[in-house]
Write an enzyme that holds these catalytic residues in place. Sequence first.
Site, PDB file in Angstrom:
ATOM      1  N   GLU A   1       6.989  35.649 -50.956  1.00 21.27           N
ATOM      2  CA  GLU A   1       6.294  34.362 -50.844  1.00 21.27           C
ATOM      3  C   GLU A   1       6.523  33.777 -49.457  1.00 21.27           C
ATOM      4  O   GLU A   1       7.533  34.080 -48.809  1.00 21.27           O
ATOM      5  CB  GLU A   1       6.867  33.373 -51.871  1.00 21.27           C
ATOM      6  CG  GLU A   1       5.980  33.026 -53.037  1.00 21.27           C
ATOM      7  CD  GLU A   1       4.716  32.243 -52.704  1.00 21.27           C
ATOM      8  OE1 GLU A   1       4.188  32.335 -51.577  1.00 21.27           O
ATOM      9  OE2 GLU A   1       4.241  31.543 -53.593  1.00 21.27           O
TER      10      GLU A   1
ATOM     11  N   ASP B   1       8.024  25.552 -52.864  1.00 18.51           N
ATOM     12  CA  ASP B   1       8.041  24.096 -52.721  1.00 18.51           C
ATOM     13  C   ASP B   1       8.566  23.508 -54.039  1.00 18.51           C
ATOM     14  O   ASP B   1       9.771  23.425 -54.248  1.00 18.51           O
ATOM     15  CB  ASP B   1       6.610  23.662 -52.383  1.00 18.51           C
ATOM     16  CG  ASP B   1       6.452  22.183 -52.132  1.00 18.51           C
ATOM     17  OD1 ASP B   1       7.470  21.482 -52.067  1.00 18.51           O
ATOM     18  OD2 ASP B   1       5.308  21.712 -52.000  1.00 18.51           O
TER      19      ASP B   1
END
Length: 177
Positions: free
Chosen positions: A101, A105
């Site tokens: 990735e 978040d």
Amino acid sequence: MKKKIHDKHFVPFLSEAQIQDAVKRIGQQINQDYKDVSPLFIAILNGSFMFASDLFKQLEINAEISFIKLASYKGTSSTGTVVTAIGLEATLHNRDVVIIEDIVDTGKTLSAFIPQILDHHPHSLKICSLLHKKEATVHPIKIDYLGFEIPDLFVVGYGLDYDGLGRNLHQIMQVEN
Ligand code: 5GP
């Protein structure tokens, strides 16, 4: 040097050298950890394309890579966010899988996607992310290989975009407050 993208100004945050050092460090760890197996990397597009490419070049082990896109939409309140993987053709059963990735978040995307991978019964599953915004965590994700822990601020560059632009930057820049 500052950079204007759409309506926002961005200032330097992580230099190309800092990023490349982190990529080398992660590559060495993976070379150690997977020296006797040939893992399958699943890179999540679009944001991770540059990181995945640089990281893959650091590998000296036998390894495969596959690129997928995740389309997420809001399910019912009981199902929460639903994520569909587009382009996931490789057989994951009994494989040593590493998800690549760009940034974790809130953790929402991966927390919806990881169970789908586990449904295929891989031999092992690890998560590799260049960036992690710890303060933004809603769904905790165990990141096995991490480049940088960063504050909760919006960043662009090195594959990450602001409304389509900024992916081509060699460095990572943060939005100016
Ligand atoms: P999460 O589901 O963990 O909240 O979000 C993950 C995705 O949100 C990332 O793969 C990325 O596409 C996007 N994202 C989160 N923070 C940022 C950021 O600071 N900059 C950019 N360009 N994308 C971000």
